[in-house]
Design a protein around this motif. Structure first.
Motif, PDB file in Angstrom:
ATOM      1  N   GLU A   1      -7.305  -1.913   1.077  1.00 15.36           N
ATOM      2  CA  GLU A   1      -7.487  -2.017  -0.346  1.00 15.36           C
ATOM      3  C   GLU A   1      -7.049  -3.604  -1.046  1.00 15.36           C
ATOM      4  O   GLU A   1      -7.162  -3.987  -2.057  1.00 15.36           O
ATOM      5  CB  GLU A   1      -7.441  -0.562  -0.764  1.00 15.36           C
TER       6      GLU A   1
ATOM      7  N   SER B   1      -5.158   6.149   0.811  1.00 15.85           N
ATOM      8  CA  SER B   1      -5.510   4.355   0.333  1.00 15.85           C
ATOM      9  C   SER B   1      -4.986   3.644   1.242  1.00 15.85           C
ATOM     10  O   SER B   1      -4.409   3.677   2.277  1.00 15.85           O
ATOM     11  CB  SER B   1      -4.883   4.192  -0.822  1.00 15.85           C
TER      12      SER B   1
ATOM     13  N   ASN C   1      -1.415   1.578  -3.741  1.00 16.02           N
ATOM     14  CA  ASN C   1      -2.102   2.737  -4.266  1.00 16.02           C
ATOM     15  C   ASN C   1      -1.017   3.437  -5.220  1.00 16.02           C
ATOM     16  O   ASN C   1       0.211   3.036  -5.234  1.00 16.02           O
ATOM     17  CB  ASN C   1      -0.955   2.895  -2.366  1.00 16.02           C
TER      18      ASN C   1
ATOM     19  N   SER D   1      -1.836  10.415   0.594  1.00 13.64           N
ATOM     20  CA  SER D   1      -2.680   9.716   0.516  1.00 13.64           C
ATOM     21  C   SER D   1      -3.536   8.325   1.386  1.00 13.64           C
ATOM     22  O   SER D   1      -3.580   8.809   2.413  1.00 13.64           O
ATOM     23  CB  SER D   1      -1.296   8.664   0.488  1.00 13.64           C
TER      24      SER D   1
ATOM     25  N   ASP E   1       3.158   3.759  -2.315  1.00 17.88           N
ATOM     26  CA  ASP E   1       4.030   4.119  -3.492  1.00 17.88           C
ATOM     27  C   ASP E   1       5.072   4.727  -3.222  1.00 17.88           C
ATOM     28  O   ASP E   1       5.230   6.266  -3.467  1.00 17.88           O
ATOM     29  CB  ASP E   1       2.650   5.059  -4.182  1.00 17.88           C
TER      30      ASP E   1
ATOM     31  N   ASP F   1      -5.302   0.563   3.914  1.00 12.42           N
ATOM     32  CA  ASP F   1      -4.213  -0.814   3.969  1.00 12.42           C
ATOM     33  C   ASP F   1      -5.374  -1.996   3.623  1.00 12.42           C
ATOM     34  O   ASP F   1      -5.061  -2.822   3.133  1.00 12.42           O
ATOM     35  CB  ASP F   1      -4.251  -0.672   5.051  1.00 12.42           C
TER      36      ASP F   1
ATOM     37  N   ASN G   1       0.518  -1.310  -0.006  1.00 10.36           N
ATOM     38  CA  ASN G   1       0.258  -0.259   0.028  1.00 10.36           C
ATOM     39  C   ASN G   1       0.950   1.638   0.154  1.00 10.36           C
ATOM     40  O   ASN G   1       0.664   2.286   0.043  1.00 10.36           O
ATOM     41  CB  ASN G   1      -1.112   0.229   1.400  1.00 10.36           C
TER      42      ASN G   1
END
Length: 550
Positions: free
Chosen positions: A354, A350, A341, A348, A322, A352, A320
């Protein structure tokens, strides 16, 4: 207040006295040199400042030359002021030198977006240091302007001033001829610093070659797998999680209810290492220590992912983050790379959760031997972005933790960050628990070797020992991490007495090798926390640690 008025009055008075102005210029430079340096280095840098004294002492009659001297004096002093402000800020915020690994790594790994987001999170501290810089710039300019009225030395002082100038020049030449002294000059130091950052970026850009070398090294090592039993190993790496904020480790707020429930269910198959430590206070060096491992009798280290692949494991990296550096140094060594991510930087959003589907797909892969590395954002700043909106149960009313922070004199902004941080740990608990349950379900077959291990890359200081919220290499909180291990029934139940063993994050590869059944010549089994011959060695940390066993 009286002292401030007196200081401003002295600056204004300097406008009528070139000698007072010169003295104040030297005092300002000395002040910021003392802010940025310690011990004998203060004296060394003061010697590098001496050309200012020579410049101030030379009598000039031309009005144009006098103006030029004033400008040069201001510029010269401001070099040392800027240097002191930069060093002072880094020392204040991170207890780090600008050429330390923490700062160099962060500078090489940042971009415009990340930089702007960082400025937003650190505006309080940056604002104070910027104010100091502006005030110093104004005071320095007021003093430098007065130098335009200096046309000569007092009567009778010509001979002594000439001797003094010669001595100053001699000492200055000796100092600038010495490389250890010369490299402390702001211009030389920051020029070298910029080159170091560029060299680090270039090194990362050449990671393709280094990855090929890592695979070649692993091939030469000839690792092998003991036995033929199917094996699935999941390594979960959190970010910025301090075990002191987990109720699993005794924290007063209920931040890890799901992990605690799983621990009760798993019994002897789950091990919570109570005394786990990172050896780095930031992600890049922490990951480097986790995956780059020494081999007895070899001059170079080996990368764990390369060893696993060479031994026949299929490797996943599901992240996750980037982050270019992490991707190049570690992720690209995997067979399958899934980066969920696409938003770099601290802002960010995003979550976790995800990446759960990607991990589920990896667990379902039919390959007999799998190593799945899962890297989470965990509780990395900004804390408020690490959990879903309106999912902070700790900001409703004062509780035991809040009252403790108040008693310790923590300001409201630190207490607010602690609430957000604990909410991030609570959401993190749900993701970690889901990953463990998924791993347990995938290893339902009793004969399969299935193991799951979790740790954080480093800790976080959030008002534990000081009024600071963020990464910290000067306090133990920056290094206190959780470490948890679960093994399926195909393994021998874990000896519960091992939970008090101290554990180092940079030794995790030796434990993972044991879980994967990996063997190679020069393997340092004494660093495997599960081994009967485990031999603990205390890491050397920049923070003072009273005990590694509590």
């Amino acid at each position: 207040m009286t002292h401030r008025i007196s200081a401003l009055h002295a600056v204004r008075e300097s406008a009528t006295s070139p000698w007072l102005a010169g003295g104040l210029l030297c005092a300002l430079a000395w002040l910021f040199i003392a802010v940025g340096h310690e011990g004998r280095r203060v004296a060394q840098v003061l010697v590098l400042l001496m050309p200012l004294l020579v410049l101030l002492a030379v009598p000039l009659q031309s009005a144009a030359l006098q103006k030029a001297r004033a400008l040069l004096a201001w510029l010269w002093v401001m070099l040392f002021v800027l240097d002191g402000v930069a060093r002072g800020y880094l020392q204040d915020a991170y207890q780090a030198a600008p050429n330390g690994a923490l700062v160099l790594g962060a500078a090489a790994n940042t971009n415009v977006r990340e930089g702007s987001e960082y400025l937003m999170t650190q505006w309080r501290t940056l604002g104070l240091w910027t104010a100091a810089l502006l005030l110093a710039g104004w005071a320095t300019w007021q003093c430098a302007r007065a130098l335009r009225r200096f046309g000569g030395w007092p009567g009778g002082a010509r001979r002594s001033m000439q001797v003094a100038l010669v001595l100053l020049l001699a000492v200055t030449l000796v100092a600038y001829a010495s490389k250890p002294w010369r490299r402390l000059h702001p211009v030389a130091f920051w020029f070298d610093w910029a080159e170091s950052v560029q060299a680090l970026r270039k090194d990362w850009s050449n990671q393709g070659v280094q990855r090929l070398q890592a695979m070649d090294n692993a091939r030469a090592l000839a690792p092998r797998v003991a036995g033929s039993t199917p094996s699935t190993i999941v390594l979960v790496i959190g970010d910025s999680v301090n075990r002191d904020n987990m109720s699993l480790y005794g924290y007063a707020r209920n931040t890890t209810p799901q992990l605690q429930a799983l621990q009760q269910q798993a019994g002897a198959h789950m091990l919570v290492l109570r005394n786990a430590w990172s050896v780095a206070a930031s992600t890049l060096p922490a990951l480097h220590g986790m995956f780059n491992i020494p081999v007895q009798g070899s001059d170079h280290s080996q990368h764990l992912l390369a060893i696993a692949r060479q031994a026949g494991y299929r490797v996943w990296w599901v992240s996750n983050h980037d982050d270019l550096a992490i991707e190049q140094q570690h992720a690209q060594l995997a067979d399958v790379v899934q980066l969920v991510n696409r938003m770099p930087g601290r802002s960010s959003e995003s979550l976790d959760g995800e990446l759960l589907d990607e991990v589920k797909a990896a667990l379902a892969d039919p390959h007999e031997r799998k190593l799945i590395v899962v890297q989470l954002l965990g509780a990395h700043p900004h804390y408020r972005l690490r959990f879903p909106e309106n999912a902070n149960p700790f900001d409703d009313h004062p509780d035991t933790v809040e009252n403790q922070l108040i008693a310790q004199g923590r300001p409201g902004w630190v207490r607010g960050f602690r609430q957000e941080y604990d909410a991030a740990v609570l959401y993190h608990d749900s993701v970690i628990a889901d990953l463990l349950r998924m791993t347990q379900a995938s290893g339902a077959e009793r004969t399969a070797h299935t193991a799951w291990m979790y740790l954080s890359d480093h800790g976080q200081e959030v008002g534990h020992t000081m009024n600071h919220a963020g990464h910290s290499q000067s306090t133990a909180s920056g290094f206190r991490i959780p470490a948890i291990l679960w093994r399926s029934e195909a393994f021998t139940p874990v000896d519960e007495t091992l939970d008090d063993r101290p554990f180092r994050g940079d030794w995790i590869a030796f434990t993972l090798a044991d879980l994967m059944g990996l063997e190679w010549d020069g393997q340092m089994r004494e660093r495997n926390v599960l081994a009967s011959g485990y031999q603990w060695q205390e890491p050397v940390l920049p923070a003072k640690v009273a005990s590694f066993t509590r």
